[in-house]
Scaffold this active site. Structure first.
Site, PDB file in Angstrom:
ATOM      1  N   CYS A  55     -39.953  29.344 -17.645  1.00  0.00           N
ATOM      2  CA  CYS A  55     -39.777  29.754 -19.181  1.00  0.00           C
ATOM      3  C   CYS A  55     -40.129  28.837 -20.061  1.00  0.00           C
ATOM      4  O   CYS A  55     -40.198  29.165 -21.400  1.00  0.00           O
ATOM      5  CB  CYS A  55     -38.305  30.055 -19.237  1.00  0.00           C
ATOM      6  SG  CYS A  55     -37.586  31.077 -17.707  1.00  0.00           S
ATOM      7  N   SER A 107     -38.423  46.989 -13.018  1.00  0.00           N
ATOM      8  CA  SER A 107     -37.314  46.508 -13.474  1.00  0.00           C
ATOM      9  C   SER A 107     -36.459  45.586 -12.487  1.00  0.00           C
ATOM     10  O   SER A 107     -37.159  45.283 -11.215  1.00  0.00           O
ATOM     11  CB  SER A 107     -36.388  47.667 -13.618  1.00  0.00           C
ATOM     12  OG  SER A 107     -36.336  48.566 -12.454  1.00  0.00           O
TER      13      SER A 107
END
Lengths: 151, 390
Positions: B86, B121
């Protein structure tokens, strides 16, 4: 077994008829690690001894997980346990969270995988009445980093 | 890393961002190129003046920087692809700053881009070679355990934790770039679908796609556009310290250490910071980072939220964009998006979500914070913090 870390035969020792996970103990400073790393994170030594992991610990944190990769069975329960041997271990919890609390005494249980000879999975259960004592199980030197290899 | 004393001063001369959403109509390079094109146009530079591209992406595939360059007609330049989970595009931004500060380039293009919509998802795939991931750990579960431990130690109640999501939604409603733009209530947050106890789905960042870009320029370089240049006062990147034994999961050591080192490097501290974009991938994260970044003592972060200090109109708004909880968290894009948001806040360009409207003095300094990755033995594998100023 989807969603479970499976241990092969070399990672487990049978002690008094009960499977125990093998940790790697640094021969220089005795720091334990699971799994074994190339070099000890504390002193840099590359030599380890396979040491049956004392299965006793206390629960540090936990959660019931409701979403997971396709094919996994949910919900399942997980937790971090501070082991008496001095490491923190993550594994599935085989008890309901209504009895879970930080500090709960637990025990690491290593069990054979169904239909997979010589392979095991592990989870934590609520501690039994008597402590387990892995002393006496044969210790085995583990190959480490070659001498002279720079890190 | 201190910028400006021993090297050239570095600034941001252009910014670009696309709306974060599920973008099934665009490829990764096309998505990144849209944000990059806006940043280049805003800089006022001719593309021939940009001699490097730094691209951060995690799942975007190989050579994304070059593919984006191809879309822009910016080829034959130094191009670098960065993966740091990230922290990828914040790391890319840092590398660009270092190169410009060292005099290797006058101007560098930084792009952060990610598409998660093709993954479906559920939690991000973390790779099954990790001993903990293969045994059932995922990012929601990791943060959930942090939340549970924190709640046990400091008495934080579920409805207090839900307030983080309520604040994020209030901010996100005002951000045209946010994926989630609808307010919510504590009751709705707590009643939403369980993900990993005690976290519910409205306490977790959504899956989606996004891109953001910046042009990094030497502050004394010619040819930049008329926008107020935002200076880079500090840039710091570190990795987590491996710890096999007991550690305090309520105080992420990598953020504590990275923040302390950042503040020491630039002489700017929490008391000077006017706005923060931090890594609020889950509600508990924002509470932990109030404390780890030095804005509240450990265990007292919720007091900042309840007093309105970290809301728009407060002393130091956290995540005025709506944060990762509302803008979304395509991992490769988030770092750059935080930098774009803080830069534009300092330039006074954020419309309804602009900070500092009712202050005696305009905002001067902003901080971006992003961590990277959950792997065995680390609080996080990476942490990247920047301090920007005008």
């Amino acid at each position: 077994m989807l969603g479970h870390k499976v241990l092969d035969t070399h990672a487990v020792v049978i002690h008094r008829g009960v499977p125990r996970m093998l940790a790697a103990a640094c021969t220089a400073c005795a720091l334990l690690c699971v799994p074994r790393l190339l070099r000890c994170s504390r002193c840099g030594s590359g030599r380890f001894t396979a040491s049956p992991l004392d299965p006793v610990g206390v629960l540090y944190a936990f959660s019931e997980v409701a979403v997971a990769p396709k094919g996994w069975t949910v919900p399942y329960r997980v937790g971090y346990v501070d082991m008496r041997a001095g490491i923190r271990l993550f594994a599935r919890l085989a008890f309901d969270l209504n009895v879970a609390r930080p500090g709960l005494p637990v025990e690491l249980q290593v069990k054979p995988c169904q239909g997979q000879a010589g392979r095991y999975y592990y989870q934590f259960i609520e501690a039994q009445a008597s402590d387990s004592d892995p002393a006496g199980a044969q210790r085995v030197d583990m190959p480490g980093a070659p001498e002279g290899v720079s890190t | 890393m201190r910028l400006g004393l021993h090297a050239r001063a570095v600034g941001i001369s252009g910014t670009g961002m696309v709306r974060f959403a599920r973008r099934l109509d665009l490829t990764v390079p096309q998505l990144g190129a849209q944000a990059a094109d806006e940043a280049v146009r805003e800089s006022g530079l001719d593309r021939s003046q940009i001699t490097s591209i730094y691209c951060g992406t995690v799942f975007g595939g190989p050579l994304t920087a070059q593919k984006i360059g191809r879309e822009l007609g910016l080829t034959g330049v130094e191009a670098l692809n960065v993966e740091n989970a990230c922290s990828s595009s914040a790391t890319a931004f840092r590398l660009a700053c270092l190169a410009v500060a060292a005099g290797v380039h006058e101007h560098a293009l930084v792009v952060g881009v990610e598409k998660l919509s093709h993954l479906g998802s559920g939690p991000l795939p973390l790779g099954d070679e990790d001993i903990e991931v293969s045994n059932g750990l995922n990012m929601p579960a990791l943060y959930a355990m942090r939340a549970g431990r924190y709640m046990n130690e400091y008495g934080l109640r579920p409805e207090e934790l839900a307030l983080v999501a309520v604040k994020a939604r209030r901010h996100g409603l005002l951000n045209p770039y946010a994926q989630v733009r609808a307010e919510t209530t504590v009751e709705a947050v707590l009643a939403s679908k369980p993900i990993a106890s005690p976290l519910t789905v409205l306490q977790c960042c959504p899956m989606g796609d996004g891109a953001a870009a910046l042009v990094v320029s030497a502050s004394d370089a010619k040819g930049t556009g008329g926008m107020t240049t935002v200076k880079v006062h500090a840039s710091h990147l570190t990795s987590g310290k491996f710890m096999a034994d007991s550690r305090d999961m309520t105080s992420p050591e990598v953020t504590v250490r990275c923040a302390q080192e950042t503040y020491e490097s630039c002489g700017i501290g929490p008391e000077d910071i006017d706005v923060v974009e931090c890594h609020d991938a889950f509600t508990i994260a924002e509470i932990l980072y109030y404390e780890a970044l030095g804005f509240a003592p450990q265990g007292q972060g919720i007091d900042l939220l309840k007093a309105g200090t970290t809301s728009l109109g407060g002393r130091v708004p956290f995540n005025p964009s709506g944060g990762l909880l509302c803008r979304g968290h395509p991992p490769g894009a988030s770092g750059a998006a935080q930098l774009v948001e803080v830069a534009r806040q300092l330039q006074g360009r954020c419309g309804a979500r602009q900070i500092g409207r009712d202050r005696a003095r305009p905002a001067r300094f902003g901080l971006t914070h992003v961590t990277g990755g959950g792997i065995y033995g680390f609080d996080h594998a990476a942490c990247c913090i920047h301090v920007l100023g005008v």
